[in-house]
Design a protein around this motif. Structure first.
Motif, mmCIF file in Angstrom:
data_model
loop_
_atom_site.group_PDB
_atom_site.id
_atom_site.type_symbol
_atom_site.label_atom_id
_atom_site.label_comp_id
_atom_site.label_asym_id
_atom_site.label_seq_id
_atom_site.Cartn_x
_atom_site.Cartn_y
_atom_site.Cartn_z
ATOM 1 N N ARG A 62 0.850 -1.348 -0.112
ATOM 2 C CA ARG A 62 -0.057 0.029 -0.023
ATOM 3 C C ARG A 62 0.873 1.180 -0.029
ATOM 4 O O ARG A 62 0.563 2.319 -0.714
ATOM 5 C CB ARG A 62 -0.931 -0.045 1.202
ATOM 6 N N ALA A 63 2.123 1.448 0.769
ATOM 7 C CA ALA A 63 2.858 2.623 0.652
ATOM 8 C C ALA A 63 3.309 2.891 -0.611
ATOM 9 O O ALA A 63 3.098 4.167 -0.931
ATOM 10 C CB ALA A 63 3.988 2.169 1.605
ATOM 11 N N PRO A 64 3.837 1.662 -1.441
ATOM 12 C CA PRO A 64 4.331 2.254 -2.828
ATOM 13 C C PRO A 64 3.003 2.923 -3.421
ATOM 14 O O PRO A 64 3.249 3.995 -4.286
ATOM 15 C CB PRO A 64 4.782 1.095 -3.302
ATOM 16 N N ARG A 65 1.913 2.217 -3.427
ATOM 17 C CA ARG A 65 0.603 2.766 -4.280
ATOM 18 C C ARG A 65 0.488 4.262 -3.851
ATOM 19 O O ARG A 65 -0.008 5.072 -4.895
ATOM 20 C CB ARG A 65 -0.437 1.753 -3.878
ATOM 21 N N VAL A 66 0.247 4.346 -2.596
ATOM 22 C CA VAL A 66 -0.162 5.820 -2.257
ATOM 23 C C VAL A 66 0.940 6.889 -2.458
ATOM 24 O O VAL A 66 0.780 7.855 -3.060
ATOM 25 C CB VAL A 66 -0.181 5.942 -0.581
ATOM 26 N N LEU A 67 2.283 6.381 -2.347
ATOM 27 C CA LEU A 67 3.265 7.326 -2.659
ATOM 28 C C LEU A 67 3.382 7.643 -4.277
ATOM 29 O O LEU A 67 3.519 8.800 -4.758
ATOM 30 C CB LEU A 67 4.687 6.958 -2.243
ATOM 31 N N LEU A 68 3.211 6.678 -5.004
ATOM 32 C CA LEU A 68 3.254 6.703 -6.388
ATOM 33 C C LEU A 68 2.003 7.537 -7.024
ATOM 34 O O LEU A 68 2.269 8.418 -8.008
ATOM 35 C CB LEU A 68 3.160 5.447 -7.040
ATOM 36 N N SER A 69 0.838 7.468 -6.284
ATOM 37 C CA SER A 69 -0.107 8.264 -6.619
ATOM 38 C C SER A 69 -0.239 9.769 -6.341
ATOM 39 O O SER A 69 -0.380 10.510 -7.134
ATOM 40 C CB SER A 69 -1.520 7.738 -5.918
ATOM 41 N N ALA A 70 0.564 10.018 -5.256
ATOM 42 C CA ALA A 70 0.699 11.357 -4.776
ATOM 43 C C ALA A 70 1.619 12.008 -5.749
ATOM 44 O O ALA A 70 1.628 13.246 -6.337
ATOM 45 C CB ALA A 70 1.300 11.387 -3.402
ATOM 46 N N HIS A 196 -2.414 0.077 -9.253
ATOM 47 C CA HIS A 196 -2.459 -0.897 -8.503
ATOM 48 C C HIS A 196 -1.262 -1.954 -8.418
ATOM 49 O O HIS A 196 -0.765 -2.734 -7.748
ATOM 50 C CB HIS A 196 -3.638 -1.788 -8.859
ATOM 51 N N GLU A 197 -0.253 -1.653 -9.575
ATOM 52 C CA GLU A 197 1.004 -2.469 -9.811
ATOM 53 C C GLU A 197 2.225 -1.566 -9.403
ATOM 54 O O GLU A 197 3.245 -1.753 -9.861
ATOM 55 C CB GLU A 197 1.314 -2.869 -11.309
ATOM 56 N N ALA A 198 1.900 -0.539 -8.549
ATOM 57 C CA ALA A 198 2.968 0.322 -7.989
ATOM 58 C C ALA A 198 4.291 -0.400 -7.330
ATOM 59 O O ALA A 198 3.971 -1.471 -6.517
ATOM 60 C CB ALA A 198 2.481 1.313 -6.977
ATOM 61 N N ARG A 199 5.552 -0.085 -7.674
ATOM 62 C CA ARG A 199 6.490 -0.706 -7.013
ATOM 63 C C ARG A 199 7.607 0.301 -6.459
ATOM 64 O O ARG A 199 7.312 1.572 -7.122
ATOM 65 C CB ARG A 199 7.476 -1.517 -8.064
ATOM 66 N N TRP A 200 8.377 0.021 -5.456
ATOM 67 C CA TRP A 200 9.286 0.958 -4.926
ATOM 68 C C TRP A 200 10.236 1.530 -5.871
ATOM 69 O O TRP A 200 10.648 2.791 -5.888
ATOM 70 C CB TRP A 200 9.933 0.288 -3.844
ATOM 71 N N VAL A 205 12.184 6.193 -9.071
ATOM 72 C CA VAL A 205 12.536 6.993 -10.300
ATOM 73 C C VAL A 205 11.643 8.274 -10.417
ATOM 74 O O VAL A 205 12.173 9.171 -10.877
ATOM 75 C CB VAL A 205 12.245 5.836 -11.604
ATOM 76 N N LEU A 206 10.301 7.923 -10.366
ATOM 77 C CA LEU A 206 9.420 9.361 -10.497
ATOM 78 C C LEU A 206 9.710 10.456 -9.486
ATOM 79 O O LEU A 206 10.089 11.376 -9.544
ATOM 80 C CB LEU A 206 8.020 8.933 -10.202
ATOM 81 N N ALA A 207 10.230 9.881 -8.097
ATOM 82 C CA ALA A 207 10.561 10.965 -7.131
ATOM 83 C C ALA A 207 11.849 11.472 -7.524
ATOM 84 O O ALA A 207 12.070 12.870 -7.308
ATOM 85 C CB ALA A 207 10.847 10.346 -5.730
ATOM 86 N N SER A 208 13.020 10.697 -8.295
ATOM 87 C CA SER A 208 14.305 11.455 -8.772
ATOM 88 C C SER A 208 14.002 12.471 -9.818
ATOM 89 O O SER A 208 14.529 13.350 -9.818
ATOM 90 C CB SER A 208 15.053 10.251 -9.123
ATOM 91 N N ALA A 211 12.471 15.517 -8.402
ATOM 92 C CA ALA A 211 13.609 16.149 -7.580
ATOM 93 C C ALA A 211 14.380 17.046 -8.537
ATOM 94 O O ALA A 211 14.865 18.095 -8.210
ATOM 95 C CB ALA A 211 14.503 15.238 -6.788
ATOM 96 N N LEU A 212 14.656 16.632 -9.648
ATOM 97 C CA LEU A 212 15.244 17.396 -10.592
ATOM 98 C C LEU A 212 14.665 18.659 -11.370
ATOM 99 O O LEU A 212 15.240 19.771 -11.461
ATOM 100 C CB LEU A 212 15.899 16.611 -11.786
ATOM 101 N N VAL A 213 13.247 18.667 -11.376
ATOM 102 C CA VAL A 213 12.309 19.357 -12.020
ATOM 103 C C VAL A 213 12.152 20.672 -11.118
ATOM 104 O O VAL A 213 12.021 21.735 -11.344
ATOM 105 C CB VAL A 213 11.158 18.929 -12.634
ATOM 106 N N LEU A 214 11.553 20.447 -9.681
ATOM 107 C CA LEU A 214 11.197 21.218 -8.959
ATOM 108 C C LEU A 214 12.127 22.407 -8.538
ATOM 109 O O LEU A 214 11.825 23.595 -8.771
ATOM 110 C CB LEU A 214 10.843 20.598 -7.689
ATOM 111 N N PRO A 215 13.520 22.374 -8.572
ATOM 112 C CA PRO A 215 14.426 23.303 -8.209
ATOM 113 C C PRO A 215 14.348 24.264 -9.622
ATOM 114 O O PRO A 215 14.547 25.546 -9.550
ATOM 115 C CB PRO A 215 15.706 22.685 -8.115
ATOM 116 N N VAL A 216 14.058 23.701 -10.498
ATOM 117 C CA VAL A 216 14.175 24.627 -12.077
ATOM 118 C C VAL A 216 12.521 25.549 -11.762
ATOM 119 O O VAL A 216 12.968 26.629 -12.188
ATOM 120 C CB VAL A 216 14.001 23.791 -13.216
#
Length: 342
Positions: A62-70, A196-200, A205-208, A211-216
């Motif tokens: 559930r945690a990777p699913r919620v984080l990927l959704s967010a 529903h098939e979210a993986r850590w 990868v999406l968080a990385s 993290a590259l786009v937000l500072p720009v």
């Protein structure tokens, strides 16, 4: 001409309330599912204690699913904000302008050409965002060029986006028909928008990428505020308007492609979230970025909770729930914009 200022009173409180709501939605998303988990089991599992089964459900499923959704909701919402700011068009959004469909065509095309059942995970997680970015970029350029050549204004931009988006959908359909059955069944669920098939590994990868786009984005907040002015006033203040618009659209393409690569074409988040953010915190870029990201994340997390509870044990695509919210709102905005330009 003075740039419109966001209402200062209560703005920080609204952002804090959005953050608390997102946190509550995330905890709810981890607690609820095919079998609900009460707090006396959830809290120990969240800190790595309690029963092994509870820890597996929380951290493995559930945690990777919620984080990927967010993260996907944040990316799509920010892409919508950038497109609306770059085009000065309240109708602009990745799904509306065909950019999401272009990203989907690029990602699905890459998978059908260069992956199979054995290496789909390894190939997809590293190269799928690149392929999706290429597809999204091609369709974004086509929409911009065709709409500018036709001179159709905001509604014309949307109509060109719909037309090119339909072409991308047709391309995806042909790939699904021509490809193997296992890939077509995966693509059909993914294209509707599903987590529903979210993986850590997906989350990382999406968080990385985020993290590259937000500072720009943070560096560009002053330029985004200047784009609230008309072209003449913005250029008089020293802003290279065309270059800034192109940069914002490029960032929107990257954000859209990143989200679509992992959760599919979840629609209308990029349209609704920036409008909601503007109502809550005003038009200034910095608070609008924060509010859009929080609203978008909450939208997708809550949509995933809704489809899990309403249709359990079936896995209904999350995009179905966001469409129920976004489609009526889009029709309202389209009607209002059409009347304004009549």
């Amino acid at each position: 001409m003075e740039i419109p200022r966001a209402p200062a009173h209560g703005r920080a409180g609204r952002l804090a309330a959005l953050l608390l709501f997102l946190g509550a939605a995330a905890v709810t998303g981890v607690a609820l599912g095919s079998s609900s988990m009460p707090l006396d089991r959830l809290l120990p599992a969240l800190v790595g204690q309690g029963a092994e089964t509870d820890r597996l459900i929380v951290w493995g499923l559930r945690a990777p699913r919620v984080l990927l959704s967010a993260l996907a909701g944040m990316a799509l919402a920010l892409a919508g904000l950038l497109l609306q700011r770059a085009t000065r068009n309240p109708l602009a959004a990745p799904a509306v302008l065909g950019i999401s469909d272009g990203a989907a065509l690029g990602a699905v095309g890459f998978l059908f050409l260069f992956s199979d059942a054995a290496n789909a995970l390894t190939v997809g997680i590293y190269w799928q965002p690149v392929a999706a970015s290429c597809g999204a970029a091609v369709f974004a350029v086509l929409v911009a060029v065709l709409a500018r050549g036709a001179g159709g204004g905001p509604v014309g931009l949307v109509l060109h986006g719909f037309a090119l988006g339909a072409l991308a959908k047709a391309g995806v359909t042909l790939l699904m028909i021509a490809g193997p059955v296992y890939r077509a069944s995966q693509a059909s669920i993914w294209l509707a928008g599903s987590v529903h098939e979210a993986r850590w590994s997906d989350v990382a990868v999406l968080a990385s990428l985020m993290a590259l786009v937000l500072p720009v984005l943070l560096v560009l907040t002053a330029h985004m505020d200047q784009l609230l002015l008309d072209d003449h006033s913005a250029e008089a203040s020293g802003l290279p308007v065309r270059r800034t618009q192109a940069l914002l659209m490029a960032l929107a393409v990257v954000l859209t492609a990143s989200a679509v690569s992992f959760v599919g074409a979840i629609g209308f988040v990029g349209l609704v979230a920036p409008h909601a953010a503007r109502l809550l915190v005003g038009a200034r870029a910095l608070p609008a970025i924060a509010a859009s990201a929080l609203v978008g994340a909450a939208m997708v997390v809550m949509a995933d909770i809704l489809v899990r509870l309403a249709f359990a044990p079936l896995e209904v695509p999350t995009g179905a729930a966001t469409a129920l919210i976004g489609a009526p709102y889009f029709l309202f905005i389209l009607f209002r914009t059409g009347r304004a330009h009549a």
